[in-house]
Design a protein around this motif. Structure first.
Motif, PDB file in Angstrom:
ATOM      1  N   ILE A 147     -33.825 -37.310  12.986  1.00 39.30           N
ATOM      2  CA  ILE A 147     -33.852 -38.540  12.251  1.00 39.30           C
ATOM      3  C   ILE A 147     -34.537 -37.646  10.926  1.00 39.30           C
ATOM      4  CG2 ILE A 147     -35.230 -40.637  11.820  1.00 39.30           C
ATOM      5  CD1 ILE A 147     -35.737 -40.974  14.744  1.00 39.30           C
ATOM      6  N   ASP A 148     -33.605 -38.070  10.053  1.00 36.87           N
ATOM      7  CA  ASP A 148     -33.685 -37.373   8.561  1.00 36.87           C
ATOM      8  C   ASP A 148     -33.279 -38.217   7.424  1.00 36.87           C
ATOM      9  OD1 ASP A 148     -34.788 -35.320   6.795  1.00 36.87           O
ATOM     10  OD2 ASP A 148     -35.306 -34.366   8.534  1.00 36.87           O
ATOM     11  N   ASP A 149     -33.238 -37.620   6.311  1.00 34.84           N
ATOM     12  CA  ASP A 149     -32.455 -38.300   5.383  1.00 34.84           C
ATOM     13  C   ASP A 149     -31.239 -37.089   5.027  1.00 34.84           C
ATOM     14  OD1 ASP A 149     -32.895 -36.710   2.464  1.00 34.84           O
ATOM     15  OD2 ASP A 149     -34.545 -36.647   3.633  1.00 34.84           O
ATOM     16  N   ALA A 150     -30.291 -37.672   4.442  1.00 37.09           N
ATOM     17  CA  ALA A 150     -29.227 -36.767   3.659  1.00 37.09           C
ATOM     18  C   ALA A 150     -28.769 -35.785   4.761  1.00 37.09           C
ATOM     19  CB  ALA A 150     -29.692 -36.380   2.413  1.00 37.09           C
ATOM     20  N   ILE A 151     -27.995 -36.089   5.927  1.00 35.59           N
ATOM     21  CA  ILE A 151     -27.782 -35.007   6.792  1.00 35.59           C
ATOM     22  C   ILE A 151     -26.272 -34.909   6.493  1.00 35.59           C
ATOM     23  CG2 ILE A 151     -27.494 -34.311   9.176  1.00 35.59           C
ATOM     24  CD1 ILE A 151     -29.787 -36.084   9.848  1.00 35.59           C
ATOM     25  N   LEU A 232     -25.779 -32.684  -3.555  1.00 35.38           N
ATOM     26  CA  LEU A 232     -26.422 -31.605  -4.177  1.00 35.38           C
ATOM     27  C   LEU A 232     -26.341 -30.410  -3.358  1.00 35.38           C
ATOM     28  CD1 LEU A 232     -29.727 -33.370  -5.133  1.00 35.38           C
ATOM     29  CD2 LEU A 232     -27.765 -33.163  -6.299  1.00 35.38           C
ATOM     30  N   ARG A 233     -26.859 -29.185  -3.834  1.00 39.54           N
ATOM     31  CA  ARG A 233     -26.618 -28.006  -3.249  1.00 39.54           C
ATOM     32  C   ARG A 233     -27.371 -27.943  -1.855  1.00 39.54           C
ATOM     33  NH1 ARG A 233     -29.112 -23.089  -3.264  1.00 39.54           N
ATOM     34  NH2 ARG A 233     -31.145 -24.005  -4.641  1.00 39.54           N
ATOM     35  N   PRO A 505     -37.739 -32.900  -2.791  1.00 39.32           N
ATOM     36  CA  PRO A 505     -36.451 -32.391  -3.251  1.00 39.32           C
ATOM     37  C   PRO A 505     -35.214 -33.348  -3.248  1.00 39.32           C
ATOM     38  CG  PRO A 505     -38.067 -30.891  -1.752  1.00 39.32           C
ATOM     39  CD  PRO A 505     -38.430 -32.406  -1.712  1.00 39.32           C
ATOM     40  N   GLY A 506     -34.540 -33.155  -4.126  1.00 40.82           N
ATOM     41  CA  GLY A 506     -33.269 -33.956  -4.224  1.00 40.82           C
ATOM     42  C   GLY A 506     -33.067 -35.276  -4.488  1.00 40.82           C
ATOM     43  N   PHE A 507     -34.353 -35.806  -4.815  1.00 44.02           N
ATOM     44  CA  PHE A 507     -34.447 -37.176  -5.427  1.00 44.02           C
ATOM     45  C   PHE A 507     -34.872 -37.284  -7.038  1.00 44.02           C
ATOM     46  CE2 PHE A 507     -34.617 -37.442  -0.846  1.00 44.02           C
ATOM     47  CZ  PHE A 507     -33.623 -38.279  -0.566  1.00 44.02           C
ATOM     48  N   SER A 613     -25.656 -28.096   1.640  1.00 48.77           N
ATOM     49  CA  SER A 613     -25.119 -29.056   2.076  1.00 48.77           C
ATOM     50  C   SER A 613     -23.493 -29.292   2.303  1.00 48.77           C
ATOM     51  CB  SER A 613     -25.266 -30.258   0.705  1.00 48.77           C
ATOM     52  OG  SER A 613     -26.526 -30.573   0.551  1.00 48.77           O
ATOM     53  N   ASN A 614     -23.082 -27.871   1.933  1.00 51.15           N
ATOM     54  CA  ASN A 614     -21.650 -27.559   1.863  1.00 51.15           C
ATOM     55  C   ASN A 614     -21.211 -26.765   3.034  1.00 51.15           C
ATOM     56  OD1 ASN A 614     -20.472 -29.209  -0.234  1.00 51.15           O
ATOM     57  ND2 ASN A 614     -21.369 -27.554  -1.718  1.00 51.15           N
ATOM     58  N   SER A 615     -20.327 -26.703   3.765  1.00 50.39           N
ATOM     59  CA  SER A 615     -20.123 -25.896   4.672  1.00 50.39           C
ATOM     60  C   SER A 615     -20.080 -24.304   4.371  1.00 50.39           C
ATOM     61  CB  SER A 615     -18.889 -26.069   5.396  1.00 50.39           C
ATOM     62  OG  SER A 615     -18.825 -27.439   6.162  1.00 50.39           O
TER      63      SER A 615
END
Length: 685
Positions: A147-151, A232-233, A505-507, A613-615
């Motif tokens: 359970i988290d954000d932005a997966i 984002l990165r 971070p990221g917001f 965030s990117n493969s």
């Protein structure tokens, strides 16, 4: 702008913080709706969900929506107490807060506003039948639930093939106002079959068009005002889930399925923790429902290990808070009563507030002698450009008498401004700071937290110091809090925490953490380095000890601190116990974390590498949030080998691996545990 304090009669509210937030102008909620929906968590007593809903609808039709995650059995069950995640509008929430008994509500935690921009306007196939089918898995399977954000759940570390995902279920909790009005507050959910279909659709010449994939599932939308860190990165949820369950595609095991829930961006933008609990409870309910679909060859359900890398600063810190009891319901002894056929464990971070100066402890030994009695002064600094409200909680000792003693009286002085009248424990009046237009800027109130906690709490709330409109801003600077002992005994302690209030971070920039700034607090050692522990003999009321996350005070979860690889020391920020014993008990649920795992490579090279965030990308992130999923990963492996993984297992393992541990157990638990995570080389896809 001239400010003045005024006295008001405190109402018998379930939640002063909820009342304060609901009374703020809508601009503080960032909602564009004139009557926005709110997520909330209510605690019901001796009533079924169905009867509760019928009672509400008879008085407030179309003001309540209960998620479809609660099935007919859930809705008909009557329990002594039960937590229910709901969506409701302000008039109904006000009714719960002021007339709780009429609805059999004994607890209220306010979440976040729900606006249309929370869910991008794209089409997805949300066929509910895909999420109810039995999933057959091989012997030795253990489920990882995050359970988290932005997966970024299409990352190559969560796949076992180019167009084959290991994620069996992903749910995105943001919900639009339109869906709520249609009675569908379920967000968006995707089965493995749906994820695989999208992977095939957006993969060309062996490469996945990830922006298009995440736009299709609603995680990226350039037209929306809401930010998703997946764009984002680096994104917190992706980083954490890779540490807990990431594997190279060519080495991906077939007995390590993943289920995950993505919290709304508005929840993670506001880091106070007040917003998190309703969404966390809904995510927990949904993922437990999904975990129950899995079947081993003998038709039994495989174990599931949860990771929730979130925390907060405030709360009673005695194991009786709402989130402590929610976790105990799903992972503690009560689990056997409701879900006896599936083993579940959860891992939480210890928190990062050790050096944040967010905790103070008051007792007669560190008080100043004054003619009116022993007293203390705390300087609370509200930072400039803080775009969220700040909240400070002063928790009184437990006492068997009812009403409890009048332990202390509290006054607050505005920076370069007036001083309030004294608000007393067990009193029925509060103080409100208003401007010349009558707009409320700050509030000081007392209430008795009944139920399981049975302790009084003084709450000081203050408006943002910056916003688009300046009509009701609080002053940045030093707010002086004067506390005078009335009936404190020699063994009594008043524990004070500033609620978490910083942008993650990221917001987008929003909150800035308030802190205590007393002159007697020693921050640095003789060489100018931050002191990670309170110096011996200190008389300061501000403590590093006792900063353990308010989410991590229960007796059930495995709680993980963070250490630094190069010097084998606890990371300076890693929060510590002890916590407060709950009512009637001589000992607390825990002394602090249960063990420590890797959080930083060195004091200079902070953080650890995990999925970006990117493969194919790896990024660096630190904190106890990245230590916890390492333990979750190990717990999954050991559970598959037949080991019973729980707090005792983790503590014993740490003691065995770190027999020479010299750090206080309130900071490190049993000791440090080395848990390697090897993602091999970045892959295509």
């Amino acid at each position: 702008m001239p400010l003045h304090w005024e006295t008001f009669h405190s109402q018998d509210l379930l939640s002063d913080v909820a009342d304060y937030r609901l009374s703020r102008p809508l601009m503080h909620t960032t909602s564009e709706a004139s009557q926005p929906w709110w997520s909330a968590l209510v605690e019901l007593q001796d009533i079924s969900i169905r009867e509760f809903e019928e009672r509400v609808q008879s008085r407030f039709p179309d003001y309540l929506v209960i998620p479809t995650d609660y099935d007919a059995d859930d809705r008909d069950r009557v329990e002594e107490t039960q937590f229910v995640s709901i969506f409701a509008r302000k008039p109904l929430l006000d009714a719960f807060n002021r007339h709780a008994a009429e609805y059999s509500v004994i607890g209220l935690t306010l979440g976040t506003t729900v606006a249309a921009s929370d869910l991008p306007d794209v089409d997805t196939n949300d066929d509910d039948s895909n999420h109810r089918k039995i999933i057959e898995v091989p012997e030795g399977t253990v489920i990882t639930a995050v359970i988290d954000d932005a997966i970024a759940f299409a990352h190559n570390l969560f796949r076992d093939g180019l167009v084959s995902s290991r994620v069996e279920f992903a749910t995105i909790l943001p919900t639009s106002s339109e869906q709520l009005s249609q009675g569908r507050p379920s967000g968006r959910s995707y089965s493995k079959a749906q994820i695989d279909a999208l992977l095939r659709e957006y993969t060309t010449n062996g490469l996945l068009d990830e922006p298009a994939f995440y736009a299709a599932v609603g995680l990226i939308n350039a037209r929306s005002k809401a930010l998703s860190a997946v764009a984002l990165r680096r994104s917190h949820g992706t980083h954490v889930m890779a540490l807990a369950a990431g594997h190279s595609m060519r080495d991906a095991p077939n007995d390590r399925p993943i289920i995950c829930a993505l919290l709304p961006s508005r929840v993670t933008e506001d880091s106070t923790g007040q917003n998190t609990l309703p969404s966390f409870k809904l995510a927990l309910k949904r993922l437990c429902n999904q975990a129950a679909r899995f079947r081993l060859p003998d038709k039994s359900k495989p174990p599931v290990i949860f990771n929730f890398s979130y925390g907060n600063f405030a709360g009673p810190h005695d194991g009786t808070s709402g989130i402590d009891r929610v976790i105990d319901r799903y992972f503690g002894p009560q689990t056997k009563k409701h879900d006896a056929d599936q083993t579940r464990q959860i891992v939480l971070p210890a928190g990062n507030g050790n050096l944040s100066r967010i905790h103070a402890g008051l007792n007669l030994q560190n008080a100043k002698s004054k003619p009116k009695g022993p007293s203390w002064k705390l300087d609370f600094v509200a930072q400039p450009d803080d775009r969220t409200s700040s909240h400070l909680q002063m928790w009184m000792p437990y006492h068997a008498t009812n009403p409890p003693p009048r332990f202390v009286g509290v006054r607050v002085t505005v920076p370069s401004g007036p001083t309030s009248k004294t608000v007393y424990v067990s009193g029925n009046t509060g103080q409100r700071l208003v401007d010349e237009q009558g707009q409320e800027v700050a509030r000081l109130t007392y209430r008795f937290d009944g139920g399981h906690t049975r302790r009084g709490v003084m709450i000081f709330s203050v408006n943002p110091t910056a916003h688009q409109s300046a009509i009701d801003l609080a002053r940045a600077g030093r707010w002086r809090i004067n506390i005078t002992s009335c009936d404190m005994g020699s063994s009594d302690d008043v524990q004070i925490w500033i609620e978490r209030d910083e942008t993650l971070p990221g917001f987008l920039p929003g909150g800035r953490q308030g802190y205590f700034d007393n002159a007697d607090y020693v921050y640095f050692n003789a060489l100018g380095a931050p002191l990670p522990v309170d110096p011996a003999g200190t008389t300061s009321s501000i403590h590093r000890a006792g900063t353990l996350s308010g989410y991590a005070c229960g007796k059930t979860p495995m709680v993980v601190a963070g250490f630094t690889q190069s010097n084998r020391l606890l990371s300076d920020y890693s929060a510590a116990g002890p916590i407060t014993p709950s009512r009637g008990k001589k000992k607390a649920n825990r002394l602090g974390p249960d063990a420590a795992a890797l959080a930083d490579n060195s004091p200079v090279l902070t953080g650890v590498l995990s999925a970006g965030s990117n493969s194919g990308s790896l990024t660096r992130m630190g904190g106890t949030s990245v230590a916890a999923p390492r333990v979750a990963r190990l717990a999954v492996q050991m559970t598959s080998e037949g080991v019973e993984t729980d707090r005792n297992w983790l503590w014993s393992l740490a003691e065995a691996e770190d027999p020479n541990n010299k750090a206080a157990i309130t900071r490190t638990g049993g000791g440090q545990v080395d848990i390697p995570v090897d993602f091999v080389l970045p892959e295509k896809g």
